[in-house]
Design a protein around this motif. Structure first.
Motif, PDB file in Angstrom:
ATOM      1  N   GLY A   5      -7.798 -14.104 -13.706  1.00  0.00           N
ATOM      2  CA  GLY A   5      -7.383 -14.884 -12.552  1.00  0.00           C
ATOM      3  C   GLY A   5      -7.084 -13.980 -11.368  1.00  0.00           C
ATOM      4  O   GLY A   5      -6.447 -12.944 -11.515  1.00  0.00           O
ATOM      5  N   HIS A   6      -7.568 -14.344 -10.229  1.00  0.00           N
ATOM      6  CA  HIS A   6      -7.310 -13.593  -9.016  1.00  0.00           C
ATOM      7  C   HIS A   6      -6.358 -14.405  -8.145  1.00  0.00           C
ATOM      8  O   HIS A   6      -6.512 -15.620  -8.017  1.00  0.00           O
ATOM      9  CB  HIS A   6      -8.601 -13.339  -8.232  1.00  0.00           C
ATOM     10  N   THR A   7      -5.419 -13.738  -7.531  1.00  0.00           N
ATOM     11  CA  THR A   7      -4.514 -14.406  -6.604  1.00  0.00           C
ATOM     12  C   THR A   7      -5.246 -14.613  -5.284  1.00  0.00           C
ATOM     13  O   THR A   7      -6.221 -13.896  -4.984  1.00  0.00           O
ATOM     14  CB  THR A   7      -3.249 -13.572  -6.364  1.00  0.00           C
ATOM     15  N   PRO A   8      -4.782 -15.557  -4.478  1.00  0.00           N
ATOM     16  CA  PRO A   8      -5.423 -15.752  -3.171  1.00  0.00           C
ATOM     17  C   PRO A   8      -5.439 -14.486  -2.325  1.00  0.00           C
ATOM     18  O   PRO A   8      -6.407 -14.221  -1.613  1.00  0.00           O
ATOM     19  CB  PRO A   8      -4.563 -16.839  -2.524  1.00  0.00           C
ATOM     20  N   GLU A   9      -4.383 -13.677  -2.432  1.00  0.00           N
ATOM     21  CA  GLU A   9      -4.339 -12.428  -1.669  1.00  0.00           C
ATOM     22  C   GLU A   9      -5.450 -11.484  -2.102  1.00  0.00           C
ATOM     23  O   GLU A   9      -6.126 -10.864  -1.275  1.00  0.00           O
ATOM     24  CB  GLU A   9      -2.982 -11.730  -1.853  1.00  0.00           C
ATOM     25  N   GLN A  10      -5.648 -11.374  -3.416  1.00  0.00           N
ATOM     26  CA  GLN A  10      -6.705 -10.512  -3.935  1.00  0.00           C
ATOM     27  C   GLN A  10      -8.076 -11.008  -3.505  1.00  0.00           C
ATOM     28  O   GLN A  10      -8.954 -10.214  -3.149  1.00  0.00           O
ATOM     29  CB  GLN A  10      -6.640 -10.444  -5.457  1.00  0.00           C
ATOM     30  N   ILE A  11      -8.264 -12.325  -3.540  1.00  0.00           N
ATOM     31  CA  ILE A  11      -9.556 -12.904  -3.156  1.00  0.00           C
ATOM     32  C   ILE A  11      -9.859 -12.598  -1.699  1.00  0.00           C
ATOM     33  O   ILE A  11     -10.967 -12.175  -1.355  1.00  0.00           O
ATOM     34  CB  ILE A  11      -9.569 -14.419  -3.422  1.00  0.00           C
ATOM     35  N   ARG A  33     -21.233  -7.254  -6.710  1.00  0.00           N
ATOM     36  CA  ARG A  33     -21.081  -6.441  -7.918  1.00  0.00           C
ATOM     37  C   ARG A  33     -20.068  -5.319  -7.711  1.00  0.00           C
ATOM     38  O   ARG A  33     -19.310  -4.988  -8.614  1.00  0.00           O
ATOM     39  CB  ARG A  33     -22.432  -5.872  -8.351  1.00  0.00           C
ATOM     40  N   LYS A  34     -20.026  -4.761  -6.522  1.00  0.00           N
ATOM     41  CA  LYS A  34     -19.083  -3.676  -6.241  1.00  0.00           C
ATOM     42  C   LYS A  34     -17.634  -4.154  -6.288  1.00  0.00           C
ATOM     43  O   LYS A  34     -16.747  -3.380  -6.637  1.00  0.00           O
ATOM     44  CB  LYS A  34     -19.376  -3.042  -4.886  1.00  0.00           C
ATOM     45  N   ILE A  35     -17.385  -5.427  -5.946  1.00  0.00           N
ATOM     46  CA  ILE A  35     -16.006  -5.937  -6.021  1.00  0.00           C
ATOM     47  C   ILE A  35     -15.710  -6.545  -7.385  1.00  0.00           C
ATOM     48  O   ILE A  35     -14.591  -6.971  -7.644  1.00  0.00           O
ATOM     49  CB  ILE A  35     -15.691  -6.948  -4.902  1.00  0.00           C
ATOM     50  N   GLY A  36     -16.716  -6.601  -8.249  1.00  0.00           N
ATOM     51  CA  GLY A  36     -16.486  -7.023  -9.632  1.00  0.00           C
ATOM     52  C   GLY A  36     -16.594  -8.515  -9.893  1.00  0.00           C
ATOM     53  O   GLY A  36     -15.984  -9.010 -10.832  1.00  0.00           O
ATOM     54  N   VAL A  37     -17.362  -9.226  -9.072  1.00  0.00           N
ATOM     55  CA  VAL A  37     -17.564 -10.659  -9.302  1.00  0.00           C
ATOM     56  C   VAL A  37     -19.046 -10.982  -9.182  1.00  0.00           C
ATOM     57  O   VAL A  37     -19.834 -10.176  -8.674  1.00  0.00           O
ATOM     58  CB  VAL A  37     -16.769 -11.528  -8.295  1.00  0.00           C
ATOM     59  N   THR A  38     -19.407 -12.158  -9.643  1.00  0.00           N
ATOM     60  CA  THR A  38     -20.797 -12.582  -9.523  1.00  0.00           C
ATOM     61  C   THR A  38     -21.054 -13.076  -8.103  1.00  0.00           C
ATOM     62  O   THR A  38     -20.127 -13.379  -7.350  1.00  0.00           O
ATOM     63  CB  THR A  38     -21.123 -13.707 -10.514  1.00  0.00           C
TER      64      THR A  38
END
Length: 92
Positions: A5-11, A33-38
């Motif tokens: 789970g990512h917090t809104p701040e992280q997103i 990919r560099k930030i670790g998401v699809t």
């Protein structure tokens, strides 16, 4: 696979990172990919949080939580009202 789970701040911070990478000429696929998401997650996040500041995202999540609580409360009260009407009519 466990969902992280990512917090809104992280997103919002990750979306800013992608914007920087895109301005440097990186493709969307590589940047996501560099930030670790699809790529799909990136587009979903951009749709929901695009252009927001961290404070706005926090406020949005608080309002969504409050809205869900109020909807549940209205549903419970409506159900109680229907039950009381049926009892008053003698249809039980």
């Amino acid at each position: 696979m466990v969902k992280k789970g990512h917090t809104p701040e992280q997103i919002i911070n990750k979306l800013r990172e992608v914007e920087v990478l895109l301005s440097q000429g990186t493709s969307i696929g590589e940047a996501s990919r560099k930030i670790g998401v699809t790529e799909q997650t990136y587009y979903r996040w951009r749709k929901e949080y695009g252009g927001m500041r961290v404070e706005q995202a926090k406020k949005l999540k608080e309002l969504e939580k409050e809205n869900a609580r109020l909807k549940k409360l209205v549903a419970d009260l409506s159900l109680d009202n229907v039950i009381l009407k049926e009892v008053a009519e003698g249809n039980f």
